[in-house]
Write a protein that holds these residues in place. Structure first.
Motif, PDB file in Angstrom:
ATOM      1  N   VAL A   1       5.121  20.328  11.915  1.00 56.30           N
ATOM      2  CA  VAL A   1       5.515  19.511  10.773  1.00 56.30           C
ATOM      3  C   VAL A   1       6.856  20.011  10.240  1.00 56.30           C
ATOM      4  N   VAL A   2       7.809  19.102  10.094  1.00 60.06           N
ATOM      5  CA  VAL A   2       9.134  19.458   9.577  1.00 60.06           C
ATOM      6  C   VAL A   2       9.459  18.704   8.288  1.00 60.06           C
ATOM      7  N   GLY A   3       8.517  17.910   7.778  1.00 60.41           N
ATOM      8  CA  GLY A   3       8.759  17.173   6.542  1.00 60.41           C
ATOM      9  C   GLY A   3       7.889  15.938   6.479  1.00 60.41           C
ATOM     10  N   PHE A   4       8.266  15.020   5.624  1.00 57.30           N
ATOM     11  CA  PHE A   4       7.533  13.765   5.487  1.00 57.30           C
ATOM     12  C   PHE A   4       8.517  12.655   5.146  1.00 57.30           C
ATOM     13  N   TYR A   5       8.065  11.418   5.302  1.00 56.40           N
ATOM     14  CA  TYR A   5       8.901  10.278   4.948  1.00 56.40           C
ATOM     15  C   TYR A   5       8.212   9.456   3.873  1.00 56.40           C
ATOM     16  N   GLN A   6       9.016   8.735   3.109  1.00 56.67           N
ATOM     17  CA  GLN A   6       8.514   7.941   1.996  1.00 56.67           C
ATOM     18  C   GLN A   6       9.291   6.629   1.933  1.00 56.67           C
ATOM     19  N   ALA A   7       8.581   5.521   1.915  1.00 52.40           N
ATOM     20  CA  ALA A   7       9.213   4.212   1.747  1.00 52.40           C
ATOM     21  C   ALA A   7       9.379   3.927   0.261  1.00 52.40           C
ATOM     22  N   THR A   8      10.506   3.350  -0.090  1.00 54.94           N
ATOM     23  CA  THR A   8      10.790   3.041  -1.478  1.00 54.94           C
ATOM     24  C   THR A   8      11.470   1.692  -1.565  1.00 54.94           C
ATOM     25  N   SER A   9      11.694   1.221  -2.763  1.00 56.76           N
ATOM     26  CA  SER A   9      12.350  -0.063  -2.978  1.00 56.76           C
ATOM     27  C   SER A   9      13.443   0.102  -4.006  1.00 56.76           C
ATOM     28  N   LEU A  10      14.591  -0.491  -3.727  1.00 60.45           N
ATOM     29  CA  LEU A  10      15.750  -0.470  -4.628  1.00 60.45           C
ATOM     30  C   LEU A  10      16.239   0.952  -4.892  1.00 60.45           C
ATOM     31  N   GLY A  11      15.972   1.860  -3.960  1.00 58.00           N
ATOM     32  CA  GLY A  11      16.511   3.214  -4.040  1.00 58.00           C
ATOM     33  C   GLY A  11      15.860   4.125  -5.054  1.00 58.00           C
ATOM     34  N   ALA A  12      14.811   3.680  -5.741  1.00 56.92           N
ATOM     35  CA  ALA A  12      14.171   4.500  -6.781  1.00 56.92           C
ATOM     36  C   ALA A  12      13.039   5.312  -6.166  1.00 56.92           C
ATOM     37  N   PHE A  13      13.328   6.508  -5.697  1.00 59.20           N
ATOM     38  CA  PHE A  13      12.321   7.349  -5.054  1.00 59.20           C
ATOM     39  C   PHE A  13      11.959   8.554  -5.906  1.00 59.20           C
ATOM     40  N   PHE A  14      12.489   8.662  -7.110  1.00 63.28           N
ATOM     41  CA  PHE A  14      12.155   9.782  -7.984  1.00 63.28           C
ATOM     42  C   PHE A  14      10.755   9.579  -8.551  1.00 63.28           C
ATOM     43  N   ASN A  15       9.830  10.449  -8.195  1.00 67.83           N
ATOM     44  CA  ASN A  15       8.491  10.436  -8.772  1.00 67.83           C
ATOM     45  C   ASN A  15       7.867  11.817  -8.619  1.00 67.83           C
ATOM     46  N   GLN A  16       6.802  12.040  -9.377  1.00 61.44           N
ATOM     47  CA  GLN A  16       6.160  13.353  -9.413  1.00 61.44           C
ATOM     48  C   GLN A  16       5.525  13.706  -8.080  1.00 61.44           C
ATOM     49  N   THR A  17       4.936  12.707  -7.390  1.00 63.22           N
ATOM     50  CA  THR A  17       4.270  12.984  -6.111  1.00 63.22           C
ATOM     51  C   THR A  17       5.254  13.480  -5.073  1.00 63.22           C
ATOM     52  N   LEU A  18       6.415  12.846  -4.994  1.00 58.23           N
ATOM     53  CA  LEU A  18       7.419  13.271  -4.020  1.00 58.23           C
ATOM     54  C   LEU A  18       7.895  14.692  -4.311  1.00 58.23           C
ATOM     55  N   VAL A  19       8.106  14.999  -5.567  1.00 52.76           N
ATOM     56  CA  VAL A  19       8.578  16.337  -5.931  1.00 52.76           C
ATOM     57  C   VAL A  19       7.525  17.387  -5.588  1.00 52.76           C
ATOM     58  N   ASP A  20       6.252  17.120  -5.919  1.00 52.47           N
ATOM     59  CA  ASP A  20       5.185  18.088  -5.645  1.00 52.47           C
ATOM     60  C   ASP A  20       5.020  18.315  -4.141  1.00 52.47           C
ATOM     61  N   THR A  21       5.041  17.230  -3.355  1.00 52.01           N
ATOM     62  CA  THR A  21       4.867  17.370  -1.908  1.00 52.01           C
ATOM     63  C   THR A  21       6.016  18.136  -1.287  1.00 52.01           C
ATOM     64  N   GLN A  22       7.245  17.828  -1.700  1.00 51.21           N
ATOM     65  CA  GLN A  22       8.390  18.522  -1.130  1.00 51.21           C
ATOM     66  C   GLN A  22       8.413  19.988  -1.547  1.00 51.21           C
ATOM     67  N   ALA A  23       7.952  20.293  -2.754  1.00 50.68           N
ATOM     68  CA  ALA A  23       7.901  21.691  -3.190  1.00 50.68           C
ATOM     69  C   ALA A  23       6.933  22.492  -2.322  1.00 50.68           C
ATOM     70  N   ILE A  24       5.798  21.887  -1.963  1.00 52.27           N
ATOM     71  CA  ILE A  24       4.843  22.572  -1.084  1.00 52.27           C
ATOM     72  C   ILE A  24       5.451  22.788   0.291  1.00 52.27           C
ATOM     73  N   HIS A  25       6.146  21.780   0.816  1.00 49.68           N
ATOM     74  CA  HIS A  25       6.755  21.911   2.141  1.00 49.68           C
ATOM     75  C   HIS A  25       7.840  22.987   2.148  1.00 49.68           C
ATOM     76  N   GLN A  26       8.670  23.011   1.108  1.00 48.19           N
ATOM     77  CA  GLN A  26       9.744  24.001   1.089  1.00 48.19           C
ATOM     78  C   GLN A  26       9.215  25.415   0.922  1.00 48.19           C
ATOM     79  N   ASP A  27       7.990  25.545   0.465  1.00 45.34           N
ATOM     80  CA  ASP A  27       7.395  26.871   0.318  1.00 45.34           C
ATOM     81  C   ASP A  27       6.741  27.353   1.612  1.00 45.34           C
ATOM     82  N   LYS A  28       6.312  26.413   2.485  1.00 48.52           N
ATOM     83  CA  LYS A  28       5.527  26.801   3.649  1.00 48.52           C
ATOM     84  C   LYS A  28       6.207  26.522   4.989  1.00 48.52           C
TER      85      LYS A  28
END
Length: 381
Positions: A128-155
């Motif tokens: 696993v090297v990361g994850f992908y997320q589909a979004t609309s109108l470029g608004a991808f800022f959300n708590q779930t994305l931040v939490d998931t990426q924080a876990i990935h960057q730690d492990k």
């Protein structure tokens, strides 16, 4: 006594264990100097860009198109080599809209482990090297994305990345893929779970400094490129002439032409404006909640300060009268002063507003140019 003698007799009747040879110490060969910078065992080479395979692009496009909403997400698999994060495969993760959070997270974890185990059995990439997320109108800022990426960057090695796919851009004929990861300043505040005003100032955090973009390249298979080129070329076909003889005729390419670029793009403007208004309303609501909590904290602190000042005056009076001062009580025990609220949600909402605004500006400017071009082409003044 009988049991002891019986055990001794049984031990004596067994063959004596043969002396096992001492295991040889493993030997390691030194990595050649020419390969020391390529074989990055300790992940010391910084990540320069992300290379996305063409098959991964088609998988993400297919998943985002078939998903019931803009919640399509999945894992990226690949390898980081010499500063390049090569994403060679991916698979979608299920979305459970009506289930409980605990049950859905366990179900997704089981599905993820099963998929990785199956990929390993067929000797496919399972790192696993990361994850992908589909979004609309470029608004991808959300708590779930931040939490998931924080876990990935730690492990994960090099922290992994998140690939953001914009559905609105793809609908207009522009496949949009961008790679991001969290900044070091944001991770420092995130690990401390401190997003107070003082912490934001000390870490110089705004919505634009939460994520940093990583350059992304798309790699296509040469055979696939050749195949697509053959599909786009006009083909020769045999047609029956008026005299009944076969003749050679030219037909169009196998892939039908796309007229998406001729679209003015006005259909999505209404939706874009609605999203901006909704995001602004959410931001005002969040700011109202923060202001209410701040007033509560200020009232409790004022009560505590008045109590401390009053106790100091009483003690000064008692000392002047020759009496023993009253003991100073713990203010934190007497007054429950709430902690300063987190401003992370406000930053994320500001990021959404900024993304919606940029999307609206891009769509409106492109549509305006197309309108002027259409007006000039029609010959009207």
């Amino acid at each position: 006594m009988a049991a002891t003698s019986m055990a001794a007799a049984l031990a004596a009747s067994l063959p004596a264990p043969s002396a096992a040879p001492a295991p040889a110490a493993p030997t390691y060969e030194a990595i050649p100097a020419s390969m020391s910078k390529v074989i990055d065992i300790e992940a010391e080479i910084p990540l320069t860009f992300v290379q996305l395979d063409g098959m991964v692009v088609t998988k993400i496009l297919k998943h985002a198109r078939e998903a019931p909403s803009t919640t399509a997400h999945g894992l990226l698999l690949g390898l980081d080599l010499d500063g390049v994060l090569e994403v060679s495969n991916s698979f979608p993760l299920p979305h459970h809209g009506g289930d409980e959070d605990d049950r859905s997270s366990k179900s997704v974890a089981r599905y993820q482990a099963s998929m990785l185990r199956s990929l390993k059995e067929v000797q496919a990439d399972d790192s696993v090297v990361g994850f992908y997320q589909a979004t609309s109108l470029g608004a991808f800022f959300n708590q779930t994305l931040v939490d998931t990426q924080a876990i990935h960057q730690d492990k994960l090695r090099h922290g992994g990345v998140v690939i953001v796919h914009d559905l609105s851009q793809t609908a207009r004929g522009n496949a949009s893929f961008r790679a991001f990861r969290l900044t070091a300043a944001f991770l420092s505040a995130y690990k401390k779970s401190n997003f107070s005003t003082t912490s934001l100032v000390n870490h110089s955090l705004t919505f634009s400094s939460i994520l940093e973009e990583v350059p992304l390249k798309i790699r296509t298979n040469p055979l696939l490129s050749s195949f697509i080129n053959t599909l786009t070329q006009p083909s020769q076909s045999s047609v029956l002439g008026s005299d009944g003889e076969l003749g050679a005729g030219t037909t169009g390419s196998t892939i039908p032409p796309s007229f998406a670029r001729l679209d003015y793009g006005t259909a999505g403007l209404t939706r874009n404006l609605e999203q901006i208004v909704e995001a602004v309303d959410n931001y005002r609501t969040e700011e109202g909640n923060l202001a209410y909590l701040s007033r509560q904290i200020a009232r409790e602190r004022a009560k505590a300060d008045n109590y401390v000042a009053k106790r100091k005056e009483e003690n000064a009076t008692r000392v002047a009268q020759g009496l023993a001062p009253l003991p100073e009580e713990d203010v934190a025990r007497l007054f429950k002063i709430p902690a300063e609220p987190s401003r992370l949600e406000s930053m994320l909402l500001l990021g959404q507003i900024d993304a919606y605004g940029k999307s609206l500006a891009g769509t409106a400017s492109t549509g305006l140019v197309k309108m002027y071009a259409a007006k000039a082409g029609s010959g009207r003044d």
